[in-house]
Design an enzyme around this catalytic site. Structure first.
Site, short mmCIF file in Angstrom:
data_model
loop_
_atom_site.label_atom_id
_atom_site.label_comp_id
_atom_site.label_asym_id
_atom_site.label_seq_id
_atom_site.Cartn_x
_atom_site.Cartn_y
_atom_site.Cartn_z
N LYS A 114 -13.80 32.96 2.93
CA LYS A 114 -14.87 32.20 3.58
C LYS A 114 -15.65 33.06 4.55
O LYS A 114 -16.83 32.82 4.78
CB LYS A 114 -14.29 30.96 4.28
CG LYS A 114 -13.85 29.88 3.29
CD LYS A 114 -13.55 28.58 3.98
CE LYS A 114 -13.10 27.53 2.97
NZ LYS A 114 -12.64 26.28 3.62
N LYS A 196 -11.55 28.36 -11.83
CA LYS A 196 -11.22 26.98 -11.53
C LYS A 196 -12.51 26.16 -11.40
O LYS A 196 -13.49 26.67 -10.86
CB LYS A 196 -10.44 26.97 -10.21
CG LYS A 196 -9.77 25.66 -9.89
CD LYS A 196 -9.02 25.77 -8.58
CE LYS A 196 -9.19 24.47 -7.82
NZ LYS A 196 -8.85 24.52 -6.43
N LYS A 199 -15.97 22.63 -6.57
CA LYS A 199 -16.96 21.73 -5.98
C LYS A 199 -18.25 22.46 -5.67
O LYS A 199 -19.30 21.88 -5.57
CB LYS A 199 -16.40 21.16 -4.65
CG LYS A 199 -15.23 20.24 -4.82
CD LYS A 199 -15.04 19.38 -3.57
CE LYS A 199 -14.16 20.03 -2.54
NZ LYS A 199 -13.88 19.12 -1.41
#
Ligand code: TRP
Length: 332
Positions: A114, A196, A199
């Protein structure tokens, strides 16, 4: 003593949830509520570690509450609440910060990821994210924590912090165990199945959101990558796209992968993809209409969240009081 059946999990009210989140988290939350004392939080305090648009965050918080309920989470069976409604989370986080080393937080994979993604805003909260998560779990003395594989490191640190505190004073916290959910972890991006389903994927066609309408769902499945082998077989190594579609189908049709394989024997990829898309769309339709109905009834949702916060606060404050006493905070 009574056996500890407490279970805790949370989802951030950030982007829309995907069918991967549904399969990996929400669907399991529903299944677990009959066998455990479940606490399910909407982690809005975690959400602000990256910049959020205030109106959007507020809206998504309520939408997630409605979604949880629409998916079958029963507020009479478990405690459903918003993290910021229980001030003990911030308070325990502060204490646990003094049992956590800067070096170990700097080494967290998600923090590093992040930090790269939000290089202009590497704030203290982003680094403290795992400690807040430890506070979430430890406040409720939760024994089980169902999470995705991506949260394994955070769960390990929660265990370390709990043990550190227990060793420094006396047994105070239940040391939590992760329940690592496989189903969701297995759902890959439709356009790049090795990744994966996320979102926040760059390619919106690879992720199917719980809010997508029927046409969108079917269009995305029609575009899903397959291969040139022309047979519907579960073989993640050689047929990652087809295998991913089979996994999705098995979750949404409630069938085993073997049953699904059999069902699509000899079926062409076009028809196979359409069938998977239709199954997913059929499954989403009632959830979406129930969520929309609930969002019309704000008084009901507010009532659920208010009573959830009360129940959560009661349990959380008991743990916090113990902690304050042990560390020597003067009480009156
Ligand atoms: N970090 C978790 C996620 O992104 C969400 C979360 C916050 C959580 N607090 C938690 C999960 C406590 C389990 C327990 O998936």
């Amino acid at each position: 003593m009574e056996e500890n059946r407490k279970l805790y999990s949370a989802v951030q009210p950030t982007n829309n949830l995907t069918i991967g989140n549904y399969a990996g988290a929400v669907k399991n939350f529903v299944a677990l509520q009959n066998d455990y004392d479940c606490f399910y939080a909407i982690a809005n305090m975690h959400a602000i570690t990256v910049r959020q648009e205030p109106a959007e965050l507020r809206k998504r918080t309520l939408a997630l509450a409605a979604l949880y309920i629409a998916c079958g989470i029963d507020p009479d069976k478990c405690v459903l609440y918003v993290q910021s409604h229980v001030s003990a989370h911030a308070e325990l986080c502060w204490v646990l910060n003094t049992f956590t080393y800067v070096g170990e937080m700097e080494r967290m994979t998600q923090f590093k990821d992040k930090s790269r993604k939000h290089a202009d805003n590497i704030n203290m909260g982003l680094m403290d994210y795992p400690v807040l998560m430890a506070a979430d779990i430890l406040l409720y003395q939760a024994r089980f924590v169902p999470v995705g594989q991506d949260q394994r490191q955070h769960l390990e640190i929660s265990r370390d912090i709990a043990q550190r505190f227990n060793n420094a004073y006396s047994p105070t916290f239940t040391v939590p165990e992760g329940i690592y959910m496989k189903a969701g972890a297995k759902i890959g991006d439709l356009s790049d199945p090795a990744k994966k389903m996320s979102k926040s994927a760059e390619n919106a066609n690879g992720s199917v959101f719980l809010t997508d309408d029927r046409d969108t769902v079917i269009r995305k499945f029609k575009r899903a990558v397959t291969d040139s082998l022309s047979c519907v077989k579960y073989d993640p190594e050689n047929q990652p796209g087809v295998s991913n579609l089979l996994s999705i189908y098995s979750v949404f049709a409630n069938k085993s992968v073997a049953e699904a394989e059999k069902e699509f024997e000899g079926v062409g990829y076009g028809d196979f993809k359409l069938a998977v898309g239709e199954t997913v769309a059929d499954m989403l339709a009632p959830i979406q209409s129930e969520q929309a109905r609930l969002l019309q009834d704000k008084a009901y949702l507010d009532g659920v969240l208010k009573s959830g916060a009360e129940k959560a606060r009661y349990v959380a404050n008991k743990t916090l009081a113990k902690v304050y006493k042990k560390i020597g905070f003067y009480g009156v």
